[in-house]
Scaffold this motif. Structure first.
Motif, PDB file in Angstrom:
ATOM      1  N   GLY A  54       0.759  -1.173  -0.035  1.00 22.94           N
ATOM      2  CA  GLY A  54      -0.083   0.088   0.030  1.00 22.94           C
ATOM      3  C   GLY A  54       0.827   1.069  -0.045  1.00 22.94           C
ATOM      4  N   ALA A  55       1.993   1.214   0.764  1.00 26.68           N
ATOM      5  CA  ALA A  55       2.781   2.480   0.750  1.00 26.68           C
ATOM      6  C   ALA A  55       3.367   2.962  -0.389  1.00 26.68           C
ATOM      7  CB  ALA A  55       3.633   2.341   1.994  1.00 26.68           C
ATOM      8  N   ALA A  56       4.085   1.788  -0.925  1.00 25.42           N
ATOM      9  CA  ALA A  56       4.883   1.658  -2.136  1.00 25.42           C
ATOM     10  C   ALA A  56       3.762   2.371  -3.500  1.00 25.42           C
ATOM     11  CB  ALA A  56       5.334   0.304  -2.948  1.00 25.42           C
ATOM     12  N   TYR A  58      -8.202  -7.585   3.960  1.00 22.75           N
ATOM     13  CA  TYR A  58      -6.950  -7.229   3.195  1.00 22.75           C
ATOM     14  C   TYR A  58      -7.232  -6.127   2.185  1.00 22.75           C
ATOM     15  CZ  TYR A  58      -5.432 -12.028   4.606  1.00 22.75           C
ATOM     16  OH  TYR A  58      -5.120 -13.341   5.189  1.00 22.75           O
ATOM     17  N   ARG A  59      -8.513  -6.319   1.460  1.00 22.74           N
ATOM     18  CA  ARG A  59      -8.564  -5.190   0.672  1.00 22.74           C
ATOM     19  C   ARG A  59      -8.880  -3.804   1.509  1.00 22.74           C
ATOM     20  NH1 ARG A  59     -11.324  -9.590  -1.289  1.00 22.74           N
ATOM     21  NH2 ARG A  59     -13.573  -9.077  -0.826  1.00 22.74           N
ATOM     22  N   ASP A  60      -9.536  -3.856   2.567  1.00 22.14           N
ATOM     23  CA  ASP A  60      -9.898  -2.746   3.497  1.00 22.14           C
ATOM     24  C   ASP A  60      -8.178  -2.144   3.958  1.00 22.14           C
ATOM     25  OD1 ASP A  60     -12.489  -3.107   3.461  1.00 22.14           O
ATOM     26  OD2 ASP A  60     -12.655  -3.925   5.384  1.00 22.14           O
ATOM     27  N   ARG A  61      -7.344  -2.857   4.255  1.00 21.79           N
ATOM     28  CA  ARG A  61      -6.197  -2.709   4.434  1.00 21.79           C
ATOM     29  C   ARG A  61      -5.393  -1.723   3.295  1.00 21.79           C
ATOM     30  NH1 ARG A  61      -3.912  -3.412   9.663  1.00 21.79           N
ATOM     31  NH2 ARG A  61      -1.884  -2.373   9.565  1.00 21.79           N
ATOM     32  N   LEU A  62      -5.713  -2.125   1.998  1.00 22.37           N
ATOM     33  CA  LEU A  62      -5.076  -1.639   0.808  1.00 22.37           C
ATOM     34  C   LEU A  62      -5.841  -0.016   0.774  1.00 22.37           C
ATOM     35  CD1 LEU A  62      -4.573  -4.497  -1.725  1.00 22.37           C
ATOM     36  CD2 LEU A  62      -2.640  -2.962  -0.453  1.00 22.37           C
ATOM     37  N   ARG A  63      -6.980   0.021   1.042  1.00 22.94           N
ATOM     38  CA  ARG A  63      -7.811   1.261   0.866  1.00 22.94           C
ATOM     39  C   ARG A  63      -7.375   2.007   1.987  1.00 22.94           C
ATOM     40  NH1 ARG A  63     -12.628  -2.177  -1.567  1.00 22.94           N
ATOM     41  NH2 ARG A  63     -12.849  -3.230   0.597  1.00 22.94           N
ATOM     42  N   ARG A  64      -6.862   1.688   3.071  1.00 22.78           N
ATOM     43  CA  ARG A  64      -6.302   2.560   3.867  1.00 22.78           C
ATOM     44  C   ARG A  64      -5.304   3.581   3.138  1.00 22.78           C
ATOM     45  NH1 ARG A  64      -4.420   0.290   9.674  1.00 22.78           N
ATOM     46  NH2 ARG A  64      -6.232  -0.875  10.187  1.00 22.78           N
ATOM     47  N   TYR A  65      -4.585   2.833   2.364  1.00 20.40           N
ATOM     48  CA  TYR A  65      -3.336   3.580   1.699  1.00 20.40           C
ATOM     49  C   TYR A  65      -3.974   4.472   0.268  1.00 20.40           C
ATOM     50  CZ  TYR A  65      -0.401   1.287   4.657  1.00 20.40           C
ATOM     51  OH  TYR A  65       0.324   0.834   5.638  1.00 20.40           O
ATOM     52  N   LEU A  66      -4.913   3.725  -0.506  1.00 19.38           N
ATOM     53  CA  LEU A  66      -5.428   4.234  -1.583  1.00 19.38           C
ATOM     54  C   LEU A  66      -6.883   4.201  -1.574  1.00 19.38           C
ATOM     55  CD1 LEU A  66      -2.814   2.667  -3.960  1.00 19.38           C
ATOM     56  CD2 LEU A  66      -3.063   4.912  -3.773  1.00 19.38           C
ATOM     57  N   PRO A  67      -7.677   5.030  -0.981  1.00 12.75           N
ATOM     58  CA  PRO A  67      -9.045   5.036  -0.756  1.00 12.75           C
ATOM     59  C   PRO A  67      -9.859   4.715  -2.033  1.00 12.75           C
ATOM     60  CG  PRO A  67      -8.088   6.557   0.542  1.00 12.75           C
ATOM     61  CD  PRO A  67      -7.323   6.134  -0.393  1.00 12.75           C
ATOM     62  N   ALA A  68      -9.458   5.175  -3.128  1.00  9.37           N
ATOM     63  CA  ALA A  68     -10.290   5.069  -4.296  1.00  9.37           C
ATOM     64  C   ALA A  68     -10.114   3.859  -5.052  1.00  9.37           C
ATOM     65  CB  ALA A  68      -9.804   6.404  -5.167  1.00  9.37           C
ATOM     66  N   THR A  69      -9.283   2.951  -4.625  1.00 10.53           N
ATOM     67  CA  THR A  69      -8.844   1.686  -5.447  1.00 10.53           C
ATOM     68  C   THR A  69     -10.327   0.868  -5.731  1.00 10.53           C
ATOM     69  OG1 THR A  69      -6.942   1.233  -3.819  1.00 10.53           O
ATOM     70  CG2 THR A  69      -7.699  -0.547  -4.982  1.00 10.53           C
ATOM     71  N   LYS A  70     -10.376   0.660  -6.929  1.00  8.11           N
ATOM     72  CA  LYS A  70     -11.028  -0.446  -7.540  1.00  8.11           C
ATOM     73  C   LYS A  70     -10.497  -1.635  -7.854  1.00  8.11           C
ATOM     74  CE  LYS A  70     -13.609   3.352 -10.074  1.00  8.11           C
ATOM     75  NZ  LYS A  70     -13.774   4.050 -11.265  1.00  8.11           N
ATOM     76  N   PHE A  71     -11.145  -2.724  -7.333  1.00  9.19           N
ATOM     77  CA  PHE A  71     -10.599  -4.068  -7.509  1.00  9.19           C
ATOM     78  C   PHE A  71     -11.265  -4.823  -9.093  1.00  9.19           C
ATOM     79  CE2 PHE A  71      -9.780  -3.022  -3.191  1.00  9.19           C
ATOM     80  CZ  PHE A  71      -8.609  -3.635  -3.052  1.00  9.19           C
ATOM     81  N   PRO A 114     -14.984 -13.368  -2.115  1.00  9.60           N
ATOM     82  CA  PRO A 114     -15.305 -12.660  -3.396  1.00  9.60           C
ATOM     83  C   PRO A 114     -15.523 -10.965  -2.878  1.00  9.60           C
ATOM     84  CG  PRO A 114     -16.530 -14.527  -3.116  1.00  9.60           C
ATOM     85  CD  PRO A 114     -15.830 -14.512  -1.844  1.00  9.60           C
ATOM     86  N   LEU A 115     -15.379 -10.280  -3.897  1.00 12.77           N
ATOM     87  CA  LEU A 115     -15.493  -8.914  -4.116  1.00 12.77           C
ATOM     88  C   LEU A 115     -17.075  -8.817  -3.154  1.00 12.77           C
ATOM     89  CD1 LEU A 115     -13.821  -6.521  -4.710  1.00 12.77           C
ATOM     90  CD2 LEU A 115     -15.025  -6.584  -6.978  1.00 12.77           C
ATOM     91  N   GLU A 116     -17.423  -7.973  -2.243  1.00  6.42           N
ATOM     92  CA  GLU A 116     -18.699  -7.872  -1.759  1.00  6.42           C
ATOM     93  C   GLU A 116     -19.187  -6.669  -2.568  1.00  6.42           C
ATOM     94  OE1 GLU A 116     -18.497  -7.441   2.556  1.00  6.42           O
ATOM     95  OE2 GLU A 116     -17.441  -9.294   2.585  1.00  6.42           O
ATOM     96  N   PRO A 117     -20.543  -6.527  -2.742  1.00  6.57           N
ATOM     97  CA  PRO A 117     -21.257  -5.528  -3.237  1.00  6.57           C
ATOM     98  C   PRO A 117     -20.969  -4.115  -3.106  1.00  6.57           C
ATOM     99  CG  PRO A 117     -22.910  -7.163  -2.592  1.00  6.57           C
ATOM    100  CD  PRO A 117     -21.856  -7.441  -1.513  1.00  6.57           C
ATOM    101  N   ASP A 118     -20.632  -3.886  -1.803  1.00  7.05           N
ATOM    102  CA  ASP A 118     -20.225  -2.316  -1.473  1.00  7.05           C
ATOM    103  C   ASP A 118     -18.920  -2.109  -1.880  1.00  7.05           C
ATOM    104  OD1 ASP A 118     -19.129  -4.155   0.373  1.00  7.05           O
ATOM    105  OD2 ASP A 118     -18.913  -2.289   1.728  1.00  7.05           O
ATOM    106  N   GLU A 119     -18.173  -2.919  -2.388  1.00  9.47           N
ATOM    107  CA  GLU A 119     -16.638  -2.760  -2.891  1.00  9.47           C
ATOM    108  C   GLU A 119     -16.520  -2.215  -3.992  1.00  9.47           C
ATOM    109  OE1 GLU A 119     -13.648  -5.210  -0.644  1.00  9.47           O
ATOM    110  OE2 GLU A 119     -15.246  -6.592  -0.893  1.00  9.47           O
TER     111      GLU A 119
END
Ligand SMILES: Nc1ncnc2c1ncn2[C@@H]1O[C@H](COP(=O)(O)OP(=O)(O)OP(=O)(O)O)[C@@H](O)[C@H]1O
Ligand SMILES: O=C(O)[C@H](O)[C@@H](O)[C@H](O)[C@H](O)CO
Length: 175
Positions: A57-59, A81-94, A130-135
Motif C-alpha cells: 500500500g505504501a509503495a 486485506y482489501r480494506d487494508r489496501l484502501r487505507r493507503y489508496l481509498p479510491a482503489t477499484k478491484f 469474493p468482492l462484496e457488493p459495496d466494494e
C-alpha cells in the motif's frame, strides 16, 4: 485480486500498459520468510499478510501520487486485506478474477519460472472472500481471453485508456 494463478500479474501488466500508468507486483514486497513458506507450499496467514499489505500500500501510494494512477497485482483474498489496501489508496477499484479451480490449476501447471507452484491453490481458495457488493470494482471470468478481460475491465470500471493497445510481444511481466 484473486488466487494464485488467476491471471492477476498478466492482466495487470496489460492494464497498466493500456492506461499508461505504473504497475506494482505485490509479490515483490513479500518478506524472505513469506517467500520461503510459499515456495514450500505453505500458505500465509493474517500475521504474514498484514505487514506485506502495508508495504504494498505504501509503495503503491507513492507511485500513484507521482503518476496518473497505478495498477497493482495483488491477491487481496480477504475483505480485511482489501480494506487494508484502501487505507493507503481509498479510491482503489478491484478487478476480481474469478473462475474454476480446475482451470486455474491447469494454468499453474503450465507456468514456468515462478517461485510458487500449484500447492498453494487449495489454501488460497479456502481463504478467498469474493468482492462484496459495496466494494468498488468488477468480477470477471478468468476463462476469457486476456484481450477480452482488458477491454471488459476498462469498460466496466469506466476507465479511459491513454495508450494504444500493446502487441503481445511488448508486454513483459517483471519478476
Ligand atoms: N486469461 C488467460 N488466458 C490464458 N492464460 C492465462 C490467462 N491469464 C493468465 N494466464 C496464464 O496463467 C498463468 C498464471 O497467470 P499469472 O501468473 O498472471 O497469475 P497470478 O494470479 O498473477 O498468479 P500468482 O498470484 O501466483 O503470481 C500464466 O502462465 C499466464 O500466462
Ligand atoms: O496472499 C497471498 O498468499 C500471496 O499474495 C500469494 O497470493 C502469493 O503472492 C502468490 O500466490 C505468489 O505469486
Amino acid at each position: 485480486m484473486g488466487v494464485s494463478g488467476a491471471g492477476k500479474s498478466t492482466l495487470a501488466v496489460m492494464l497498466a500498459d493500456r492506461l499508461d500508468v505504473p504497475f506494482i507486483e505485490a509479490d515483490d514486497y513479500h518478506s524472505d520468510e513469506a517467500r520461503d513458506l510459499m515456495s514450500r507450499g505453505i500458505g500465509l496467514n493474517d500475521e504474514h499478510r498484514t505487514p506485506w499489505l502495508d508495504r504494498v500500500g505504501a509503495a503503491a501510494r507513492e507511485s500513484a501520487d507521482a503518476a496518473d494512477g497505478i495498477v497493482i497485482a495483488c491477491s487481496a483474498l480477504r475483505r480485511i486485506y482489501r480494506d487494508r489496501l484502501r487505507r493507503y489508496l481509498p479510491a482503489t477499484k478491484f478487478v476480481f478474477l474469478n473462475g474454476a479451480p480446475d482451470l486455474i490449476a491447469e494454468r499453474l501447471k503450465g507456468r514456468q519460472n515462478h517461485f510458487v507452484g500449484q500447492s498453494l491453490l487449495e489454501s488460497q481458495l479456502n481463504v478467498l472472500e469474493p468482492l462484496e457488493p459495496d466494494e468498488p470494482g468488477v468480477t470477471l471470468d478468468l476463462s476469457e481471453t486476456l484481450d477480452a478481460l482488458v477491454d471488459e475491465a476498462l469498460r466496466k470500471l469506466g476507465v479511459a485508456p491513454n495508450a494504444a493497445p500493446a502487441t503481445p510481444t511488448e508486454v513483459r511481466i517483471p519478476r
